[in-house]
Structure formats: structure tokens, C-alpha cells
Design a protein around this motif. Structure first.
Motif, PDB file in Angstrom:
ATOM      1  N   LEU A   1       0.668  -6.659  13.177  1.00 24.71           N
ATOM      2  CA  LEU A   1       1.738  -5.671  13.030  1.00 24.71           C
ATOM      3  C   LEU A   1       2.168  -5.542  11.571  1.00 24.71           C
ATOM      4  CD1 LEU A   1       3.942  -6.483  16.159  1.00 24.71           C
ATOM      5  CD2 LEU A   1       2.615  -4.398  15.778  1.00 24.71           C
ATOM      6  N   LEU A   2       2.282  -6.678  10.887  1.00 27.04           N
ATOM      7  CA  LEU A   2       2.641  -6.645   9.475  1.00 27.04           C
ATOM      8  C   LEU A   2       1.515  -6.043   8.641  1.00 27.04           C
ATOM      9  CD1 LEU A   2       4.229 -10.207   9.174  1.00 27.04           C
ATOM     10  CD2 LEU A   2       5.419  -8.032   9.492  1.00 27.04           C
ATOM     11  N   ARG A   3       0.283  -6.402   8.976  1.00 30.73           N
ATOM     12  CA  ARG A   3      -0.886  -5.935   8.209  1.00 30.73           C
ATOM     13  C   ARG A   3      -1.011  -4.420   8.246  1.00 30.73           C
ATOM     14  NH1 ARG A   3      -4.372  -3.232   6.626  1.00 30.73           N
ATOM     15  NH2 ARG A   3      -6.627  -3.559   6.589  1.00 30.73           N
ATOM     16  N   PHE A   4      -0.862  -3.816   9.415  1.00 22.68           N
ATOM     17  CA  PHE A   4      -1.086  -2.371   9.539  1.00 22.68           C
ATOM     18  C   PHE A   4       0.203  -1.560   9.431  1.00 22.68           C
ATOM     19  CE2 PHE A   4      -4.570  -4.334  12.074  1.00 22.68           C
ATOM     20  CZ  PHE A   4      -5.615  -3.951  11.254  1.00 22.68           C
ATOM     21  N   GLY A   5       1.342  -2.196   9.648  1.00 25.08           N
ATOM     22  CA  GLY A   5       2.597  -1.455   9.622  1.00 25.08           C
ATOM     23  C   GLY A   5       3.129  -1.186   8.229  1.00 25.08           C
ATOM     24  N   LEU A   6       3.085  -2.194   7.362  1.00 25.25           N
ATOM     25  CA  LEU A   6       3.649  -2.033   6.021  1.00 25.25           C
ATOM     26  C   LEU A   6       2.986  -0.914   5.218  1.00 25.25           C
ATOM     27  CD1 LEU A   6       5.699  -3.029   3.960  1.00 25.25           C
ATOM     28  CD2 LEU A   6       3.992  -4.685   3.157  1.00 25.25           C
ATOM     29  N   PRO A   7       1.638  -0.803   5.189  1.00 21.99           N
ATOM     30  CA  PRO A   7       1.034   0.318   4.452  1.00 21.99           C
ATOM     31  C   PRO A   7       1.478   1.680   4.983  1.00 21.99           C
ATOM     32  CG  PRO A   7      -0.610  -1.353   4.912  1.00 21.99           C
ATOM     33  CD  PRO A   7       0.610  -1.740   5.694  1.00 21.99           C
ATOM     34  N   LEU A   8       1.667   1.797   6.300  1.00 23.51           N
ATOM     35  CA  LEU A   8       2.118   3.072   6.857  1.00 23.51           C
ATOM     36  C   LEU A   8       3.509   3.433   6.349  1.00 23.51           C
ATOM     37  CD1 LEU A   8       0.942   2.843  10.582  1.00 23.51           C
ATOM     38  CD2 LEU A   8      -0.053   4.226   8.752  1.00 23.51           C
ATOM     39  N   VAL A   9       4.392   2.443   6.285  1.00 21.08           N
ATOM     40  CA  VAL A   9       5.756   2.699   5.819  1.00 21.08           C
ATOM     41  C   VAL A   9       5.750   3.099   4.343  1.00 21.08           C
ATOM     42  CG1 VAL A   9       8.020   1.660   5.412  1.00 21.08           C
ATOM     43  CG2 VAL A   9       6.789   1.171   7.529  1.00 21.08           C
ATOM     44  N   LEU A  10       4.996   2.379   3.532  1.00 22.63           N
ATOM     45  CA  LEU A  10       4.987   2.639   2.091  1.00 22.63           C
ATOM     46  C   LEU A  10       4.294   3.953   1.735  1.00 22.63           C
ATOM     47  CD1 LEU A  10       4.202  -0.944   0.714  1.00 22.63           C
ATOM     48  CD2 LEU A  10       6.416   0.187   0.909  1.00 22.63           C
ATOM     49  N   LEU A  11       3.297   4.332   2.516  1.00 19.60           N
ATOM     50  CA  LEU A  11       2.502   5.529   2.190  1.00 19.60           C
ATOM     51  C   LEU A  11       2.830   6.734   3.067  1.00 19.60           C
ATOM     52  CD1 LEU A  11      -1.016   3.886   1.699  1.00 19.60           C
ATOM     53  CD2 LEU A  11       0.613   4.548  -0.072  1.00 19.60           C
ATOM     54  N   LEU A  12       3.912   6.653   3.835  1.00 18.55           N
ATOM     55  CA  LEU A  12       4.201   7.711   4.806  1.00 18.55           C
ATOM     56  C   LEU A  12       4.241   9.112   4.200  1.00 18.55           C
ATOM     57  CD1 LEU A  12       4.752   8.318   7.752  1.00 18.55           C
ATOM     58  CD2 LEU A  12       7.201   7.938   7.309  1.00 18.55           C
ATOM     59  N   PRO A  13       4.970   9.353   3.091  1.00 12.62           N
ATOM     60  CA  PRO A  13       4.967  10.728   2.526  1.00 12.62           C
ATOM     61  C   PRO A  13       3.577  11.191   2.110  1.00 12.62           C
ATOM     62  CG  PRO A  13       6.756   9.406   1.604  1.00 12.62           C
ATOM     63  CD  PRO A  13       5.864   8.455   2.344  1.00 12.62           C
ATOM     64  N   ALA A  14       2.809  10.304   1.470  1.00 11.91           N
ATOM     65  CA  ALA A  14       1.460  10.679   1.027  1.00 11.91           C
ATOM     66  C   ALA A  14       0.545  10.934   2.216  1.00 11.91           C
ATOM     67  CB  ALA A  14       0.881   9.587   0.134  1.00 11.91           C
ATOM     68  N   LEU A  15       0.692  10.144   3.277  1.00  9.26           N
ATOM     69  CA  LEU A  15      -0.146  10.340   4.460  1.00  9.26           C
ATOM     70  C   LEU A  15       0.202  11.630   5.177  1.00  9.26           C
ATOM     71  CD1 LEU A  15      -0.213   6.686   5.862  1.00  9.26           C
ATOM     72  CD2 LEU A  15      -2.002   7.877   4.587  1.00  9.26           C
ATOM     73  N   TRP A  16       1.469  12.004   5.167  1.00  7.40           N
ATOM     74  CA  TRP A  16       1.865  13.263   5.802  1.00  7.40           C
ATOM     75  C   TRP A  16       1.213  14.452   5.111  1.00  7.40           C
ATOM     76  CZ3 TRP A  16       3.709  15.035  10.126  1.00  7.40           C
ATOM     77  CH2 TRP A  16       4.216  16.331  10.174  1.00  7.40           C
ATOM     78  N   ARG A  17       1.088  14.377   3.787  1.00  8.75           N
ATOM     79  CA  ARG A  17       0.435  15.467   3.047  1.00  8.75           C
ATOM     80  C   ARG A  17      -1.065  15.513   3.331  1.00  8.75           C
ATOM     81  NH1 ARG A  17       3.920  13.508  -1.082  1.00  8.75           N
ATOM     82  NH2 ARG A  17       2.192  12.353  -2.053  1.00  8.75           N
ATOM     83  N   ARG A  18      -1.632  14.413   3.778  1.00  7.92           N
ATOM     84  CA  ARG A  18      -3.065  14.354   4.051  1.00  7.92           C
ATOM     85  C   ARG A  18      -3.385  14.420   5.547  1.00  7.92           C
ATOM     86  NH1 ARG A  18      -1.784  11.582  -0.410  1.00  7.92           N
ATOM     87  NH2 ARG A  18      -3.299  11.356  -2.123  1.00  7.92           N
ATOM     88  N   ARG A  19      -2.411  14.783   6.348  1.00  2.00           N
ATOM     89  CA  ARG A  19      -2.591  14.712   7.802  1.00  2.00           C
ATOM     90  C   ARG A  19      -3.728  15.590   8.293  1.00  2.00           C
ATOM     91  NH1 ARG A  19       1.638  17.886   6.471  1.00  2.00           N
ATOM     92  NH2 ARG A  19       1.953  19.891   7.540  1.00  2.00           N
ATOM     93  N   ARG A  20      -3.920  16.769   7.712  1.00  2.09           N
ATOM     94  CA  ARG A  20      -4.994  17.656   8.165  1.00  2.09           C
ATOM     95  C   ARG A  20      -6.362  17.094   7.796  1.00  2.09           C
ATOM     96  NH1 ARG A  20      -0.954  21.297   6.578  1.00  2.09           N
ATOM     97  NH2 ARG A  20      -0.242  22.669   8.282  1.00  2.09           N
ATOM     98  N   ALA A  21      -6.473  16.531   6.598  1.00  2.00           N
ATOM     99  CA  ALA A  21      -7.755  15.948   6.183  1.00  2.00           C
ATOM    100  C   ALA A  21      -8.101  14.745   7.054  1.00  2.00           C
ATOM    101  CB  ALA A  21      -7.695  15.545   4.714  1.00  2.00           C
TER     102      ALA A  21
END
Length: 328
Positions: free
Chosen positions: A70-90
Motif C-alpha cells: 500500500l505504501l509502495r504504490f500509494g505514495l507515488p499516486l498521491v505525489l504525481l496525481l496532477p501530472a497523472l491526470w494530465r496524462r490520463r488519455r495517454a
């Protein structure tokens, strides 16, 4: 990242006619793509060494494997959430085949296999078998795709890797140590999964941030469902704060974010086969760090097997020199 472009000048002075290094900075050049990839791999080596040590340390901590995941996969999602949202279509446009390689190769199956294998063996086994066997598995994948059988120094290197793994586990065959042998087998599975991840990264048209999102989002959902349904137990609510902080830094920030970005960057610069050279230094770093940090004493099997694996990875990733025509 896009290079900075000057948008204002104080004078309309024409540019020099001759192309070359800027005046005042003779010979100034940036790193080549190959050098950038190698640098990224060297940093990844140190992070992977920390991963191997934490895989072994998990068995004596207050966290369970599901908590660490949970810590391994959760923390990157929290830190990169805005950047990942911009890449959601890709990310959504990635084909199922490569996406499955990435999610299985470095996601929950790989993570649980590495953690469980580390609990049954030692940090030296995790740091040697998991990254060290990747070149052999990558070569098998490439052979299956019709790239031909490795020859020359590459074939010798792959043979040395296999010999090194045999040297590690041989002393546990007679008499049989079921825990170590089972752990070694699980670590081999983890290494094969990581080879899939290495090849899958090369098949997707995503930048390193997008690759992390493709890996972490499904993995976090899967591990969350396994915890909520009771398939995997959790003890994070009662875990020691120091253990949580340690795994947040090593697993979430280090392996999940930094190593994920750097390894994906190296794959794009050097290719899947050459990037698997990360295993050549990782075993040595893990063995040396495990002595003061975990109190592990290298056995004869480790002292023989680790150098064989290291030498094998180096040879397996050597490229033959291009042939020069006789009339050149």
C-alpha cells in the motif's frame, strides 16, 4: 522536459556564423543520451539495493507485506496525481498486452513474490537473484520473438549468471533447506516478472511519469481490494511509526517514485537488454550493505555466487563491435 528558450535579448547582435560551443564556454556540452541512461541506472542500483534490504527487513518489522505494498504504490499516486491526470488519455490508450506486462511485472505479483522470497532467504539472495537473472529472462523473451540465440560473450555471460545462482542455492540442496529453496524459487519468479516489466516499458509510448501511473494505479486498486476483502491481512493501523516512515521513504519515495522514473528513463535511452545491466552492481551493493545494516555475514556460497552473477550480467550486456568493411 522542454529546454528553456530565451525570449528577450538586450541587443540585436547577429549570431556568429560558425556553429559550435558558445563563446565563454569552450567545449561545453550536455551528457549524451547513453551517458544519461547509465547515470540513471547507477542511481537505480543504489535504490534497488535499499529495496533488497527492505525486503529482508520486512520480516522483522511491524508491517505486513500488504501494508508495504500500500505504501509502495500509494505514495507515488498521491505525489504525481496532477501530472497523472494530465496524462490520463495517454495511459488509457495503452494496449492491453504491454499494460499487463507492466502491471504484473512490477506490480502486486512481483512485489509480493520479492517480499516473500526475501523473508525466506537473505538480502544477498534478493539483491542477486532478482536483478541478476533479468538479463537471462530478457534474452529468453527476445529469443521467443525471433531475435536469435545469444552468442559469444553474451552466451558466456548468461551461463555465468546461471552458474552463480546455482552456487548460491547449492549448499541448501544437501541437506535440503526447504525454506531457502522455496524462497529462491519465488525470487526467480519475481525476476522473470521484472523482465516482463523491462520489455513492457519499451513497448509503451509513455514518458516515465505516465509509466509510473500505469503501474501504480491498478496495483494500488488490486492490493486495496485484497486487503478490504480479507484475502491479505493488514496491520498498518498498529504498526510502529518508524517502520511506516522507513517503508514510505524506501518503498514509496525511493522504489516507487525515483527508481520508477529513472528506470523508465533508462529503458528509453538504452533499451531493455542494456538496461538490465543494473543487476551487475546491485548484488555487490546489497551484500556489502547487509553486513552493517542487517548483521548478515556473507557465506562461501554468496562470495562465490555474487561475483559470478555480476560478471555474467556485465558480459551478457556487452555489444559486439560493428564490423568494418575491409576497404574502409
Amino acid at each position: 522536459m522542454d529546454p528553456l528558450v530565451a525570449t528577450h535579448t538586450t541587443r540585436a547582435t547577429p549570431a556568429p556564423a560558425a556553429a559550435g560551443p558558445r563563446a565563454g564556454h569552450p567545449g561545453r556540452r550536455g551528457l549524451s543520451p547513453q551517458a544519461q541512461g547509465v547515470l540513471a541506472l547507477l542511481v537505480t542500483v543504489s535504490i534497488w539495493a535499499a529495496f533488497a534490504l527492505s525486503a529482508r527487513a520486512l520480516s522483522s518489522s511491524s508491517l505486513l507485506p500488504a501494508d508495504a505494498a500500500l505504501l509502495r504504490f500509494g505514495l507515488p499516486l498521491v505525489l504525481l496525481l496532477p501530472a497523472l491526470w494530465r496524462r490520463r488519455r495517454a495511459i488509457a490508450a495503452v494496449r492491453p498486452g504491454p499494460a499487463l506486462k507492466i502491471v504484473c511485472g512490477a506490480g502486486v505479483p512481483f512485489f509480493l513474490a520479492a517480499m516473500h522470497g526475501g523473508a525466506l532467504t537473505s538480502a544477498a539472495f534478493v539483491g542477486s537473484i532478482v536483478p541478476g537473472m533479468v538479463p537471462l529472462f530478457v534474452s529468453l523473451i527476445m529469443i521467443r520473438r525471433g531475435h536469435g540465440v545469444p552468442r559469444g560473450t553474451q552466451a558466456v555471460g548468461l551461463a555465468l549468471i546461471a552458474a552463480g545462482v546455482l552456487a548460491l542455492v547449492w549448499r541448501y540442496v544437501v541437506p535440503v533447506d526447504t525454506d531457502v529453496l522455496a524462497g529462491s524459487g519465488i525470487l526467480l519468479v519475481a525476476s522473470g516478472l521484472w523482465a516482463l516489466y523491462t520489455v513492457g516499458l519499451r513497448e509503451v509510448d509513455l514518458d516515465p511519469v505516465g509509466s509510473i501511473g500505469l503501474l501504480c494505479l491498478p496495483s494500488f486498486v488490486i492490493i486495496g481490494l485484497l486487503v478490504l476483502t480479507g484475502v491479505l491481512p493488514t496491520g498498518i493501523a498498529h504498526a510502529a511509526g518508524t517502520d511506516i516512515a522507513l517503508f514510505l521513504v524506501v518503498q514509496g519515495l525511493g522504489v516507487g517514485l525515483c527508481a520508477g522514473l529513472l528506470y523508465a528513463f533508462a529503458i528509453r535511452r538504452l533499451g531493455a537488454e542494456r538496461s538490465s545491466v543494473v543487476g551487475s552492481l546491485s548484488p555487490v551493493a546489497v551484500v556489502l550493505l547487509a553486513i552493517p545494516l542487517l548483521g548478515e555475514t556473507p557465506t562461501v556460497a554468496v562470495l562465490v555466487g555474487v561475483p559470478l552473477i555480476t560478471a555474467g550480467v556485465v558480459l551478457a550486456n556487452r555489444r559486439p563491435r560493428p564490423e568494418v568493411p575491409a576497404d574502409a
